[in-house]
Design a protein around this motif. Sequence first.
Motif, PDB file in Angstrom:
ATOM      1  N   ARG A  27      43.659  41.801  41.586  1.00 49.20           N
ATOM      2  CA  ARG A  27      43.967  43.072  42.237  1.00 49.20           C
ATOM      3  C   ARG A  27      42.853  43.507  43.176  1.00 49.20           C
ATOM      4  O   ARG A  27      41.718  43.052  43.072  1.00 49.20           O
ATOM      5  CB  ARG A  27      44.203  44.151  41.179  1.00 49.20           C
ATOM      6  CG  ARG A  27      45.408  43.808  40.291  1.00 49.20           C
ATOM      7  CD  ARG A  27      45.700  44.869  39.313  1.00 49.20           C
ATOM      8  NE  ARG A  27      46.349  45.984  40.014  1.00 49.20           N
ATOM      9  CZ  ARG A  27      46.814  47.048  39.385  1.00 49.20           C
ATOM     10  NH1 ARG A  27      46.696  47.149  38.080  1.00 49.20           N
ATOM     11  NH2 ARG A  27      47.386  48.018  40.058  1.00 49.20           N
ATOM     12  N   SER A  28      43.186  44.426  44.046  1.00 52.76           N
ATOM     13  CA  SER A  28      42.233  44.983  45.000  1.00 52.76           C
ATOM     14  C   SER A  28      41.168  45.809  44.280  1.00 52.76           C
ATOM     15  O   SER A  28      41.423  46.387  43.220  1.00 52.76           O
ATOM     16  CB  SER A  28      42.990  45.868  45.980  1.00 52.76           C
ATOM     17  OG  SER A  28      42.109  46.667  46.732  1.00 52.76           O
ATOM     18  N   ASP A  29      39.973  45.877  44.883  1.00 57.00           N
ATOM     19  CA  ASP A  29      38.923  46.746  44.359  1.00 57.00           C
ATOM     20  C   ASP A  29      39.340  48.211  44.455  1.00 57.00           C
ATOM     21  O   ASP A  29      38.908  49.031  43.656  1.00 57.00           O
ATOM     22  CB  ASP A  29      37.618  46.553  45.132  1.00 57.00           C
ATOM     23  CG  ASP A  29      36.957  45.225  44.861  1.00 57.00           C
ATOM     24  OD1 ASP A  29      37.356  44.539  43.902  1.00 57.00           O
ATOM     25  OD2 ASP A  29      36.039  44.859  45.612  1.00 57.00           O
ATOM     26  N   TYR A  30      40.176  48.515  45.448  1.00 57.84           N
ATOM     27  CA  TYR A  30      40.626  49.895  45.643  1.00 57.84           C
ATOM     28  C   TYR A  30      41.393  50.356  44.403  1.00 57.84           C
ATOM     29  O   TYR A  30      42.326  49.707  43.957  1.00 57.84           O
ATOM     30  CB  TYR A  30      41.518  49.999  46.877  1.00 57.84           C
ATOM     31  CG  TYR A  30      41.984  51.410  47.136  1.00 57.84           C
ATOM     32  CD1 TYR A  30      41.130  52.328  47.734  1.00 57.84           C
ATOM     33  CD2 TYR A  30      43.244  51.823  46.751  1.00 57.84           C
ATOM     34  CE1 TYR A  30      41.531  53.634  47.961  1.00 57.84           C
ATOM     35  CE2 TYR A  30      43.661  53.122  46.974  1.00 57.84           C
ATOM     36  CZ  TYR A  30      42.802  54.019  47.578  1.00 57.84           C
ATOM     37  OH  TYR A  30      43.194  55.315  47.791  1.00 57.84           O
ATOM     38  N   GLY A  31      40.969  51.454  43.832  1.00 56.71           N
ATOM     39  CA  GLY A  31      41.628  52.009  42.662  1.00 56.71           C
ATOM     40  C   GLY A  31      41.152  51.443  41.331  1.00 56.71           C
ATOM     41  O   GLY A  31      41.668  51.814  40.283  1.00 56.71           O
ATOM     42  N   ARG A  32      40.182  50.546  41.366  1.00 56.92           N
ATOM     43  CA  ARG A  32      39.718  49.915  40.125  1.00 56.92           C
ATOM     44  C   ARG A  32      39.147  50.932  39.143  1.00 56.92           C
ATOM     45  O   ARG A  32      39.418  50.862  37.947  1.00 56.92           O
ATOM     46  CB  ARG A  32      38.684  48.828  40.420  1.00 56.92           C
ATOM     47  CG  ARG A  32      38.194  48.158  39.134  1.00 56.92           C
ATOM     48  CD  ARG A  32      37.508  46.850  39.379  1.00 56.92           C
ATOM     49  NE  ARG A  32      38.519  45.883  39.788  1.00 56.92           N
ATOM     50  CZ  ARG A  32      38.303  44.948  40.702  1.00 56.92           C
ATOM     51  NH1 ARG A  32      37.147  44.847  41.296  1.00 56.92           N
ATOM     52  NH2 ARG A  32      39.265  44.105  41.027  1.00 56.92           N
ATOM     53  N   SER A  48      33.662  58.372  38.743  1.00 53.64           N
ATOM     54  CA  SER A  48      33.188  58.277  40.116  1.00 53.64           C
ATOM     55  C   SER A  48      31.826  58.950  40.266  1.00 53.64           C
ATOM     56  O   SER A  48      30.925  58.415  40.925  1.00 53.64           O
ATOM     57  CB  SER A  48      34.206  58.907  41.067  1.00 53.64           C
ATOM     58  OG  SER A  48      33.744  58.849  42.393  1.00 53.64           O
ATOM     59  N   ASP A 118      27.809  45.999  42.334  1.00 54.65           N
ATOM     60  CA  ASP A 118      28.830  45.869  43.378  1.00 54.65           C
ATOM     61  C   ASP A 118      28.852  44.459  43.950  1.00 54.65           C
ATOM     62  O   ASP A 118      29.924  43.883  44.159  1.00 54.65           O
ATOM     63  CB  ASP A 118      28.593  46.877  44.496  1.00 54.65           C
ATOM     64  CG  ASP A 118      28.833  48.317  44.075  1.00 54.65           C
ATOM     65  OD1 ASP A 118      29.486  48.538  43.025  1.00 54.65           O
ATOM     66  OD2 ASP A 118      28.363  49.223  44.797  1.00 54.65           O
ATOM     67  N   SER A 122      31.906  41.896  43.595  1.00 49.94           N
ATOM     68  CA  SER A 122      32.494  41.358  44.818  1.00 49.94           C
ATOM     69  C   SER A 122      32.546  39.831  44.772  1.00 49.94           C
ATOM     70  O   SER A 122      33.567  39.219  45.070  1.00 49.94           O
ATOM     71  CB  SER A 122      31.681  41.820  46.028  1.00 49.94           C
ATOM     72  OG  SER A 122      32.120  41.185  47.199  1.00 49.94           O
TER      73      SER A 122
END
Length: 130
Positions: A27-32, A48, A118, A122
Motif C-alpha cells: 500500500r501507499s505511504d499516504y494514510g499509513r 501525527s 522514514d 521508504s
Amino acid sequence: MDIHQIRLINYRNLLLQFANSPDEAARSDYGRIARFAAKAGVNPRYLSHINNGRKNLGDDLCREMERGLGLSHGWMDHNHELGPAPVDGDDAEERKFLATALELYRRSPVQVQQTLLDLALSLATRGDKA
C-alpha cells in the motif's frame, strides 16, 4: 534513556513492523499513520503530533495502544532489543549492521531518528527491491 525515548523507539518499531506487514507493504505511504492508528485503536491526529515531535507518548495512549495491538500491559515502557539474527545463517556482518544502526538511532535526536525511520520505511517498502 528516559521513558519517553523508550516509548518512542517502541512506537517507531511497531510502526515499522506494521509498514512491513504483508497487507501493508504493497500500500501507499499516504494514510499509513491513520491505518496504524485504526489498528491500534488510537487517535491518528495524536500519532501525527508524536511523529512531528510535538507530543510524547503518555501513559493513557500507551495503554490504549497495548490493548489495541494485543501487547501486554506496560510493554511500551520497556526497552525491547532487536531479536537474534535470522536462522538461515550466522551472519556476523548482518548483526554488526543491526547493532550499528540501533546505536546510531538511539544516539540521535528525535528529528534525526524520524529521518532515519522514514528512510528505512521508504527503502523497505519500495516495490523494486534494489
